[in-house]
Enzyme design. Structure first.
Site, PDB file in Angstrom:
ATOM      1  N   LYS A 182       0.849  -1.199   0.000  1.00 29.25           N
ATOM      2  CA  LYS A 182       0.000   0.000   0.000  1.00 29.25           C
ATOM      3  C   LYS A 182       0.878   1.240   0.000  1.00 29.25           C
ATOM      4  O   LYS A 182       1.587   1.519   0.960  1.00 29.25           O
ATOM      5  CB  LYS A 182      -0.926   0.055   1.215  1.00 29.25           C
ATOM      6  CG  LYS A 182      -1.988   1.143   0.992  1.00 29.25           C
ATOM      7  CD  LYS A 182      -2.599   1.705   2.246  1.00 29.25           C
ATOM      8  CE  LYS A 182      -1.849   2.834   2.881  1.00 29.25           C
ATOM      9  NZ  LYS A 182      -1.951   4.140   2.205  1.00 29.25           N
ATOM     10  N   GLU A 256      10.267   0.528  10.238  1.00 30.71           N
ATOM     11  CA  GLU A 256      11.239   1.603  10.029  1.00 30.71           C
ATOM     12  C   GLU A 256      10.488   2.894  10.308  1.00 30.71           C
ATOM     13  O   GLU A 256       9.638   3.306   9.523  1.00 30.71           O
ATOM     14  CB  GLU A 256      11.784   1.533   8.603  1.00 30.71           C
ATOM     15  CG  GLU A 256      13.138   2.179   8.468  1.00 30.71           C
ATOM     16  CD  GLU A 256      13.023   3.639   8.074  1.00 30.71           C
ATOM     17  OE1 GLU A 256      12.957   4.485   9.000  1.00 30.71           O
ATOM     18  OE2 GLU A 256      12.993   3.933   6.888  1.00 30.71           O
ATOM     19  N   CYS A 290      13.400  10.333   7.327  1.00 31.98           N
ATOM     20  CA  CYS A 290      13.397   9.780   8.674  1.00 31.98           C
ATOM     21  C   CYS A 290      14.771   9.875   9.327  1.00 31.98           C
ATOM     22  O   CYS A 290      14.877  10.026  10.535  1.00 31.98           O
ATOM     23  CB  CYS A 290      12.915   8.344   8.662  1.00 31.98           C
ATOM     24  SG  CYS A 290      13.675   7.380   7.362  1.00 31.98           S
ATOM     25  N   GLU A 387       9.921  14.819  15.918  1.00 29.39           N
ATOM     26  CA  GLU A 387      10.292  14.761  14.501  1.00 29.39           C
ATOM     27  C   GLU A 387       9.462  15.815  13.758  1.00 29.39           C
ATOM     28  O   GLU A 387       8.239  15.685  13.665  1.00 29.39           O
ATOM     29  CB  GLU A 387       9.989  13.359  13.959  1.00 29.39           C
ATOM     30  CG  GLU A 387      10.478  13.161  12.553  1.00 29.39           C
ATOM     31  CD  GLU A 387      10.269  11.744  12.051  1.00 29.39           C
ATOM     32  OE1 GLU A 387       9.179  11.182  12.269  1.00 29.39           O
ATOM     33  OE2 GLU A 387      11.200  11.198  11.427  1.00 29.39           O
TER      34      GLU A 387
HETATM   35  P1  NDP Z   1       1.855   7.576   8.707  1.00 30.83           P
HETATM   36  O1  NDP Z   1       2.653   6.678   9.569  1.00 30.83           O
HETATM   37  O2  NDP Z   1       0.440   7.816   9.052  1.00 30.83           O
HETATM   38  O3  NDP Z   1       1.867   7.039   7.191  1.00 30.83           O
HETATM   39  C1  NDP Z   1       2.698   6.023   6.698  1.00 30.83           C
HETATM   40  C2  NDP Z   1       1.884   5.006   5.901  1.00 30.83           C
HETATM   41  O4  NDP Z   1       1.018   4.278   6.785  1.00 30.83           O
HETATM   42  C3  NDP Z   1       0.953   5.622   4.860  1.00 30.83           C
HETATM   43  O5  NDP Z   1       0.849   4.755   3.744  1.00 30.83           O
HETATM   44  C4  NDP Z   1      -0.355   5.694   5.622  1.00 30.83           C
HETATM   45  O6  NDP Z   1      -1.477   5.815   4.789  1.00 30.83           O
HETATM   46  C5  NDP Z   1      -0.340   4.382   6.353  1.00 30.83           C
HETATM   47  N1  NDP Z   1      -1.196   4.311   7.526  1.00 30.83           N
HETATM   48  C6  NDP Z   1      -1.800   5.323   8.228  1.00 30.83           C
HETATM   49  N2  NDP Z   1      -2.489   4.828   9.272  1.00 30.83           N
HETATM   50  C7  NDP Z   1      -2.326   3.477   9.240  1.00 30.83           C
HETATM   51  C8  NDP Z   1      -2.778   2.410  10.075  1.00 30.83           C
HETATM   52  N3  NDP Z   1      -3.527   2.632  11.143  1.00 30.83           N
HETATM   53  N4  NDP Z   1      -2.395   1.151   9.768  1.00 30.83           N
HETATM   54  C9  NDP Z   1      -1.615   0.908   8.695  1.00 30.83           C
HETATM   55  N5  NDP Z   1      -1.169   1.869   7.868  1.00 30.83           N
HETATM   56  C10 NDP Z   1      -1.503   3.149   8.140  1.00 30.83           C
HETATM   57  O7  NDP Z   1       2.622   8.952   8.582  1.00 30.83           O
HETATM   58  P2  NDP Z   1       2.024  10.372   8.112  1.00 30.83           P
HETATM   59  O8  NDP Z   1       2.063  10.399   6.641  1.00 30.83           O
HETATM   60  O9  NDP Z   1       0.708  10.657   8.783  1.00 30.83           O
HETATM   61  O10 NDP Z   1       3.094  11.368   8.714  1.00 30.83           O
HETATM   62  C11 NDP Z   1       3.032  11.787  10.058  1.00 30.83           C
HETATM   63  C12 NDP Z   1       4.406  11.978  10.650  1.00 30.83           C
HETATM   64  O11 NDP Z   1       5.059  10.715  10.663  1.00 30.83           O
HETATM   65  C13 NDP Z   1       5.343  12.868   9.860  1.00 30.83           C
HETATM   66  O12 NDP Z   1       5.199  14.196  10.201  1.00 30.83           O
HETATM   67  C14 NDP Z   1       6.672  12.327  10.261  1.00 30.83           C
HETATM   68  O13 NDP Z   1       7.073  12.904  11.475  1.00 30.83           O
HETATM   69  C15 NDP Z   1       6.422  10.860  10.453  1.00 30.83           C
HETATM   70  N6  NDP Z   1       6.801  10.054   9.269  1.00 30.83           N
HETATM   71  C16 NDP Z   1       7.947   9.361   9.300  1.00 30.83           C
HETATM   72  C17 NDP Z   1       8.340   8.632   8.197  1.00 30.83           C
HETATM   73  C18 NDP Z   1       9.592   7.873   8.184  1.00 30.83           C
HETATM   74  O14 NDP Z   1      10.081   7.554   7.116  1.00 30.83           O
HETATM   75  N7  NDP Z   1      10.120   7.531   9.308  1.00 30.83           N
HETATM   76  C19 NDP Z   1       7.570   8.617   6.976  1.00 30.83           C
HETATM   77  C20 NDP Z   1       6.333   9.345   7.058  1.00 30.83           C
HETATM   78  C21 NDP Z   1       5.997  10.031   8.167  1.00 30.83           C
HETATM   79  P3  NDP Z   1      -1.910   7.299   4.351  1.00 30.83           P
HETATM   80  O15 NDP Z   1      -0.882   7.766   3.408  1.00 30.83           O
HETATM   81  O16 NDP Z   1      -3.200   7.126   3.704  1.00 30.83           O
HETATM   82  O17 NDP Z   1      -2.012   8.110   5.591  1.00 30.83           O
END
Ligand code: NDP
Length: 476
Positions: A182, A256, A290, A387
């Site tokens: 996904k 991760e 990240c 973060e």
């Molecule tokens: P999320 O963790 O919500 O998103 C990452 C992925 O998980 C997306 O594909 C998201 O879908 C999906 N997702 C969301 N909720 C669920 C769930 N309950 N179960 C399974 N999958 C889920 O991150 P955000 O995009 O909301 O970002 C928020 C914060 O997270 C950022 O500001 C940053 O600080 C951190 N972040 C860190 C990352 C890293 O690489 N370490 C990457 C992204 C974010 P959808 O896109 O539809 O929300």
């Protein structure tokens, strides 16, 4: 400034953008049962394309297809045969690099220089690397004949959409697993083009399935009973939720998650080089990284000199049209992410840190945030602990190496760190004490398919890349 660069925009037409994209299930693009979404160009906030999303029935169908492909085709296939498909996909990703780079920049907002020079070549390198492993898994250190884990569910974020897809797909497939992926809601396009490339390469139906959708689709994927393993990259909060959900199921999990990396600059560092490394560490990909070096730990004796050099260097960064080849800092990926950055920066002001902002003009429309540095930061402040995932650097001071270590480790995260010094012994001394999965010395943000990447504590567990990265996808 001596001169102004003339704009050098890459043509958006190279992306071969289609008006509509659909989920990829069992070897075909299908009408998803979910509500279609519109993916936007964050540099303009205009829609790019309509994307069909998966319903929970589609998730079921994809997992069933992946199970059948695993048991009947992909699992039993000799590694040398699997490798041929992966080599083919890797070659086509390289051949279609320009198209993929422009598409990634349109959908994500990152500068074309980065998608062209980092995201797409690294994705292709990762595919080639794992294609090479497919027939040599007996040398992975897990016994002479390690077996695949089975069906993998993967959920990825929006900051490196193609690269994160490949980081999951390449090792999973090389090791004989099948996968249901996904992509993030705001950046589904390159993963769907990757599915098209896989289909063109003749990948058997069901081996790779790509299901666009929002977080509920992610939750349906990772919670599905038909999986053997889950691989997640994203926020720590969602990572914890997934870990709770999978506890006791016997399913394997790698996470991760976030980071708040220290970039430690000692007073004997090559300063110009360190300034560039600090700038790259936090402003690369708008800080949506990240492992971003979001906390600069600076030795007090060089504070004034270093900060002057740093501000002068940041003043040269160009914020603007991500398709312009001169752009250094592109658009913030989404409105909610921009709001989060604005809120956390405001918390920095409220808690007494000193905000400095580059004077680079911002485009009149689109989602942009200027390169920002907070000095006078204390360890208790939110800008030092949370973060921000944006182009915001927090600067903390230290006097002695011991103090640098204590401050570097004063975080719930443990993903990455940077060390800048001319003394090899000091670099090694520091690296041994910093609690982070990846430590760079006199460089930052180096990614290579042969080098394992991952963290511990609240940054997650498991490694991606290198020989160690195969362990997550194999049973001894
Ligand atoms: P999320 O963790 O919500 O998103 C990452 C992925 O998980 C997306 O594909 C998201 O879908 C999906 N997702 C969301 N909720 C669920 C769930 N309950 N179960 C399974 N999958 C889920 O991150 P955000 O995009 O909301 O970002 C928020 C914060 O997270 C950022 O500001 C940053 O600080 C951190 N972040 C860190 C990352 C890293 O690489 N370490 C990457 C992204 C974010 P959808 O896109 O539809 O929300």
């Amino acid at each position: 400034m001596a001169w102004e660069y003339a704009p050098a925009p890459e043509s958006a037409a190279l992306a071969n953008l289609k008006p509509a994209y659909r989920p990829f299930v069992d070897g075909e693009f299908v009408d998803g049962g979910g509500e279609p979404l519109k993916t936007l160009n964050p540099a303009t906030e205009e829609p790019l394309a309509e994307v069909g999303t998966a319903s929970h029935e589609d998730v079921d169908r994809a997992v069933t297809a992946a199970r059948r492909a695993y048991e009947q085709v992909w699992g039993p296939m000799p590694g040398a045969e699997r490798a041929k498909y992966l080599f083919r996909i890797a070659r086509v990703v390289a051949e279609r690099a320009r198209e993929l780079a422009v598409l990634e920049t349109l959908d994500n907002g990152k500068p074309i220089r980065e998608s062209r020079d980092v995201d797409v070549p690294t994705a292709s390198a990762h595919l080639f690397h794992h294609a090479g492993w497919a027939d040599k898994l007996g040398y992975a250190g897990l016994g002479p004949d390690p077996k695949p884990v089975g069906v993998v569910g993967a959920v990825i974020p929006w900051n490196f959409p193609l690269l994160m897809a490949v980081w999951k797909i390449a090792p999973a497939l090389a090791c004989g697993n099948t996968i249901v992926l996904k992509p993030a809601e705001t950046t589904p396009l390159t993963a769907l083009v990757l599915a098209e490339i896989a289909a063109d390469a003749g990948l058997p139906p069901g081996v790779l399935n790509v299901l666009p959708g929002a977080g509920d689709v992610g939750a349906a994927v990772v919670g599905h009973d038909g999986l053997d393993k889950v691989a997640f990259t994203g926020s720590t909060d969602v990572g914890k939720e997934i870990q709770r959900r999978l506890a006791g199921t016997g399913r394997r999990l790698t996470l991760e998650l976030g980071g708040k990396a220290a970039n430690i600059v000692y007073d004997d560092a090559p300063l110009d080089q360190a300034v560039d490394g600090v700038v790259d560490g936090i402003f690369f990909n708008q800080g949506h990284v990240c492992c971003a070096g979001s906390r600069l730990l600076l030795q007090e004796s060089i504070e004034q000199e270093f900060m002057e050099l740093l501000r002068a260097r940041i003043e040269t960064l160009r914020v603007g049209d991500p398709l312009d080849k001169n752009t250094d800092v592109g658009a913030i990926n989404s409105r909610p992410q921009l709001d989060r950055i604005v809120d956390l920066a405001a918390a920095g002001d409220a808690e007494g840190a000193h905000r400095w902002t580059s004077s680079c003009p911002l485009p009149e429309r689109g989602l942009f945030f200027p390169p920002t540095v907070f000095s006078g930061v204390e360890q208790t402040m939110r800008v030092a602990r949370e973060e921000i995932f944006g182009p915001v650097l927090s600067v903390l001071m230290f006097r002695t190496p011991d103090e640098a270590i204590v401050k570097a480790n004063n975080t719930p995260y443990g993903l990455s760190a940077g060390i800048w010094t001319e003394k090899g012994s000091k670099a090694l001394w520091t690296a041994q004490r910093v609690r982070a999965g990846v430590v760079w010395t006199n460089t930052f943000n180096r990614f290579d398919p042969t080098a394992p990447f991952g963290g511990y504590r609240e940054s997650g567990f498991g490694r991606e890349g290198g020989q160690v990265g195969l362990e997550a996808y194999l049973n001894a």
